[in-house]
Design an enzyme around this catalytic site. Structure first.
Site, PDB file in Angstrom:
ATOM      1  CE  LYS A   1      -2.649   2.418   4.964  1.00  0.00           C
ATOM      2  NZ  LYS A   1      -2.575   1.500   3.809  1.00  0.00           N
TER       3      LYS A   1
ATOM      4  CB  SER B   1      -0.939   0.008   1.210  1.00  0.00           C
ATOM      5  OG  SER B   1      -0.209   0.125   2.413  1.00  0.00           O
TER       6      SER B   1
END
Length: 464
Positions: free
Chosen positions: A117, A62
């Protein structure tokens, strides 16, 4: 260790010892000192682990290309392991998180899990996703240079990065295309002789960066580059020796092709004299509403715009062309890279056409993965609250299996709440089910800032 060295020196130098008592008391001393050293090491490791720094491994893709996750082949054999990185746990004790920090945090929908993230939205801001870019409080937000560098991705097919014939095609002029170079032998009069990146391997990303080397065949030749995004063209040009002092002239212009190429804005800059016939390093890019160009150490020439310059609902298109006018020249080692293209949480087709807007509360943050088409992040987080017949309510991740329980289902199914605890629920016991978007993380959930990849060895680097 200094203390141990002093004791050892004192022991071996005792007068009259003769060495007959040395082995016993030395062995006992050695044991005590090693136990002390071991305890000190354990205590130090625990202090570092819980308060200062911690190592993590990246399990998924991701955050690619910045961080690489585990990759497996078709037969489930491991191709490569995920990056191992270090996280500074003190980063946000005294300071505040900054936009584009790569952060580790407790997953809001399951506090047993840590996620990693990129932080893109700060407390109290209005964040928008428009045409793949981030807009903050109505203005385009531009990535810091190091973060932008980390997020560029190659557009070339793997293994064919140096084969210009697989990536480019001539659209005008007499070009000779070979691995690693493209040579212009003749221009079509006063018009530009151009090569264009092939659409069939283009991948549809609007923000682009061209880099490589340019060789001017003579002083009368100009280099030209054109990046097209929707109805706009960003045109760059470099002309040798146009000033009285022999300096070169560089220019960038924004043209609206829906209005017959009307020039909406432009900028010109003089660059130092450079040698003709020698390969010169070139960068030409458009990213985050900024056009930028540089050549062989000259100061970059940039042009910003912050208006909505596209038609809402239209499908985004991009292309890039480069070449020469009125002469000969050569392009060597050209490579094309694309920026991260952020998409709204919509249907795949609509995601590229539409926009997304969110108001971030105070003390809250909005995060996304760099590999945004394959990242479960703030755009998609939502909770499901299941109300049980006995009056108890359980809140957990919307993606839990119980949300898909068929009305006629009679079996027990697991439902994990936001604390990581598993509850077994049957459909007959569910009185009500509600869903709510929960796109934010809060300061109390921050673990730290990821700052370095330390393994595998070939990927050791600082994280930006």
């Amino acid at each position: 260790m200094a203390r141990a060295a002093e004791k050892g020196t004192e022991a071996t130098g005792r007068p009259g010892d003769g060495g007959e008592n040395k082995p016993g008391w030395l062995s006992r001393q050695w044991s005590v000192e090693n136990i002390e050293a071991l305890l000190e090491a354990v205590i130090l490791a625990l202090v570092v682990r819980f308060f200062l720094m911690e190592a993590y491994q990246i399990p998924t893709g991701s955050m690619e290309p910045t961080l690489r996750g585990n990759m497996f082949g078709e037969d489930n054999t491991r191709i490569h392991s995920g990056d191992r990185l270090l996280v500074n746990k003190l980063a946000y004790v005294a300071g505040d998180p900054q936009r584009f920090d790569v952060i580790v945090f407790k997953y809001p929908l399951n506090s047993d899990k840590n996620f990693i993230k990129r932080l893109v939205g700060l407390p109290g801001e209005t964040l928008e996703i428009r045409r793949g870019d981030l807009w903050i409080n109505g203005k385009p937000d531009r990535k810091p240079p190091l973060a932008q560098q980390a997020m560029w991705r190659s557009m070339h097919p793997k293994g064919l990065e140096d084969d210009q014939r697989q990536a480019w095609k001539a659209v005008s002029g007499e070009w000779a295309l070979a691995p690693g170079r493209m040579t212009l032998n003749a221009s079509p009069g006063r018009d530009a002789a151009l090569v264009q990146f092939r659409e069939e391997i283009y991948q549809g990303c609007p923000d682009l960066k061209l880099q490589g080397k340019v060789t001017w065949g003579d002083a009368g030749t100009s280099w030209v580059g054109v990046i097209q995004k929707d109805a706009l063209e960003f045109v760059a040009q470099i002309r040798p020796g146009k000033s009285a002092d022999g300096s070169w002239e560089a220019s960038v212009a924004i043209k609206d092709m829906q209005r017959q190429g009307l020039v909406m804005d432009s900028v010109t800059q003089a660059w130092s004299h450079l040698p003709i016939g020698k390969p010169l390093s070139l960068l030409f890019s458009h990213a985050d509403c900024r056009v930028e160009m540089s050549l062989e150490g000259n100061p970059p020439l940039s042009l910003d715009y912050d208006e909505k310059l596209w038609q809402e609902g239209s499908y985004p298109t991009s292309s890039i062309r480069t070449g020469f006018t009125a002469g000969k020249g050569e392009l060597t080692g050209l490579s094309l890279l694309r920026d991260v293209y952020y998409i709204p949480p919509m249907d795949w087709d609509q995601a590229y056409r539409g926009s997304y807007k969110v108001e971030i509360p105070q003390d809250a943050y909005f995060v996304m993965g760099d590999n945004c088409t394959n990242s479960k992040d703030s755009r998609y987080w939502a909770t499901t609250t299941v109300k049980i017949a006995n009056g108890r309510s359980i809140t957990g991740d919307r993606d839990n299996e119980v949300t898909g329980m068929a009305p006629h289902s009679s079996g027990r199914q697991p439902f994990m709440d936001c604390m990581g605890r598993t509850h077994w629920i049957t459909h007959d016991n569910v009185v009500e089910r509600t869903t709510e978007e929960t796109p934010f993380i809060f300061r109390r959930q921050l673990v730290g800032r990821a700052f370095m990849i330390f393994w595998p060895a070939q990927r050791i680097r600082f994280i930006h």
